[in-house]
Scaffold this motif. Structure first.
Motif, PDB file in Angstrom:
ATOM      1  N   SER A   6       0.826  -1.206   0.000  1.00 45.47           N
ATOM      2  CA  SER A   6       0.000   0.000   0.000  1.00 45.47           C
ATOM      3  C   SER A   6       0.865   1.263   0.000  1.00 45.47           C
ATOM      4  CB  SER A   6      -0.958  -0.003   1.184  1.00 45.47           C
ATOM      5  OG  SER A   6      -0.245   0.048   2.400  1.00 45.47           O
ATOM      6  N   THR A   7       1.985   1.237   0.709  1.00 43.26           N
ATOM      7  CA  THR A   7       2.899   2.383   0.697  1.00 43.26           C
ATOM      8  C   THR A   7       3.447   2.613  -0.702  1.00 43.26           C
ATOM      9  OG1 THR A   7       3.540   1.929   2.977  1.00 43.26           O
ATOM     10  CG2 THR A   7       5.016   3.329   1.701  1.00 43.26           C
ATOM     11  N   CYS A   8       3.854   1.530  -1.354  1.00 44.05           N
ATOM     12  CA  CYS A   8       4.389   1.647  -2.708  1.00 44.05           C
ATOM     13  C   CYS A   8       3.305   2.088  -3.691  1.00 44.05           C
ATOM     14  CB  CYS A   8       5.004   0.322  -3.155  1.00 44.05           C
ATOM     15  SG  CYS A   8       6.531  -0.053  -2.277  1.00 44.05           S
ATOM     16  N   LYS A   9       2.096   1.606  -3.488  1.00 41.84           N
ATOM     17  CA  LYS A   9       0.993   1.990  -4.372  1.00 41.84           C
ATOM     18  C   LYS A   9       0.738   3.491  -4.273  1.00 41.84           C
ATOM     19  CE  LYS A   9      -3.704   0.730  -5.604  1.00 41.84           C
ATOM     20  NZ  LYS A   9      -4.831  -0.145  -5.340  1.00 41.84           N
ATOM     21  N   ASP A  10       0.794   4.038  -3.062  1.00 42.69           N
ATOM     22  CA  ASP A  10       0.615   5.475  -2.875  1.00 42.69           C
ATOM     23  C   ASP A  10       1.718   6.259  -3.594  1.00 42.69           C
ATOM     24  OD1 ASP A  10      -1.596   4.962  -1.317  1.00 42.69           O
ATOM     25  OD2 ASP A  10      -0.537   5.226   0.588  1.00 42.69           O
ATOM     26  N   LYS A  11       2.942   5.778  -3.497  1.00 43.12           N
ATOM     27  CA  LYS A  11       4.061   6.458  -4.164  1.00 43.12           C
ATOM     28  C   LYS A  11       3.924   6.368  -5.682  1.00 43.12           C
ATOM     29  CE  LYS A  11       7.338   5.751  -0.410  1.00 43.12           C
ATOM     30  NZ  LYS A  11       8.555   5.070   0.034  1.00 43.12           N
ATOM     31  N   LEU A  12       3.533   5.200  -6.179  1.00 46.69           N
ATOM     32  CA  LEU A  12       3.401   5.021  -7.626  1.00 46.69           C
ATOM     33  C   LEU A  12       2.351   5.957  -8.215  1.00 46.69           C
ATOM     34  CD1 LEU A  12       3.589   1.128  -7.911  1.00 46.69           C
ATOM     35  CD2 LEU A  12       5.296   2.759  -8.698  1.00 46.69           C
ATOM     36  N   ALA A  13       1.318   6.268  -7.450  1.00 49.66           N
ATOM     37  CA  ALA A  13       0.252   7.138  -7.945  1.00 49.66           C
ATOM     38  C   ALA A  13       0.784   8.543  -8.250  1.00 49.66           C
ATOM     39  CB  ALA A  13      -0.880   7.204  -6.932  1.00 49.66           C
ATOM     40  N   TYR A  14       1.850   8.968  -7.565  1.00 50.47           N
ATOM     41  CA  TYR A  14       2.414  10.302  -7.784  1.00 50.47           C
ATOM     42  C   TYR A  14       3.400  10.345  -8.945  1.00 50.47           C
ATOM     43  CZ  TYR A  14       0.351  11.884  -3.437  1.00 50.47           C
ATOM     44  OH  TYR A  14      -0.527  12.235  -2.461  1.00 50.47           O
ATOM     45  N   PHE A  15       3.850   9.199  -9.407  1.00 50.48           N
ATOM     46  CA  PHE A  15       4.864   9.159 -10.451  1.00 50.48           C
ATOM     47  C   PHE A  15       4.298   9.568 -11.808  1.00 50.48           C
ATOM     48  CE2 PHE A  15       7.762   5.715  -8.392  1.00 50.48           C
ATOM     49  CZ  PHE A  15       8.188   6.637  -7.475  1.00 50.48           C
ATOM     50  N   ARG A  16       5.160  10.189 -12.598  1.00 50.46           N
ATOM     51  CA  ARG A  16       4.835  10.435 -14.002  1.00 50.46           C
ATOM     52  C   ARG A  16       5.201   9.170 -14.768  1.00 50.46           C
ATOM     53  NH1 ARG A  16       8.612  15.320 -14.977  1.00 50.46           N
ATOM     54  NH2 ARG A  16       9.827  13.960 -13.643  1.00 50.46           N
TER      55      ARG A  16
END
Length: 77
Positions: A6-16
């Motif tokens: 879930s932490t990684c999923k949150d970070k991935l959402a911000y990536f271009r």
């Protein structure tokens, strides 16, 4: 390990898309597709360590969940 995903999923959402492609390049995965497809490929490795085999991404390099999370964290910073 659900917390890691879930932490990684949150970070991935911000990536271009460029950052997502950088992650996929480091993991040796295909870089084509829509943004959500790219995110799903990375998350597949986090949710299932054998995700490469199940999705037909036949690459020799195999990454642990922690290694994938470290790559995501490094690019996120």
């Amino acid at each position: 390990m659900a917390d890691l995903a879930s932490t990684c999923k949150d970070k991935l959402a911000y990536f271009r898309i460029k950052e997502l492609k950088d992650i996929l390049h480091q993991l040796g995965l295909p870089k084509q597709g829509k943004k959500q497809d790219l995110i799903d490929r990375v998350l597949a490795l986090l949710s299932d360590e054998q995700g490469q085999r199940h999705h037909g991404w036949g690459r020799k390099n195999s990454f642990t969940k922690e290694a994938v999370a470290k790559i995501i964290d490094d690019i996120y910073r």
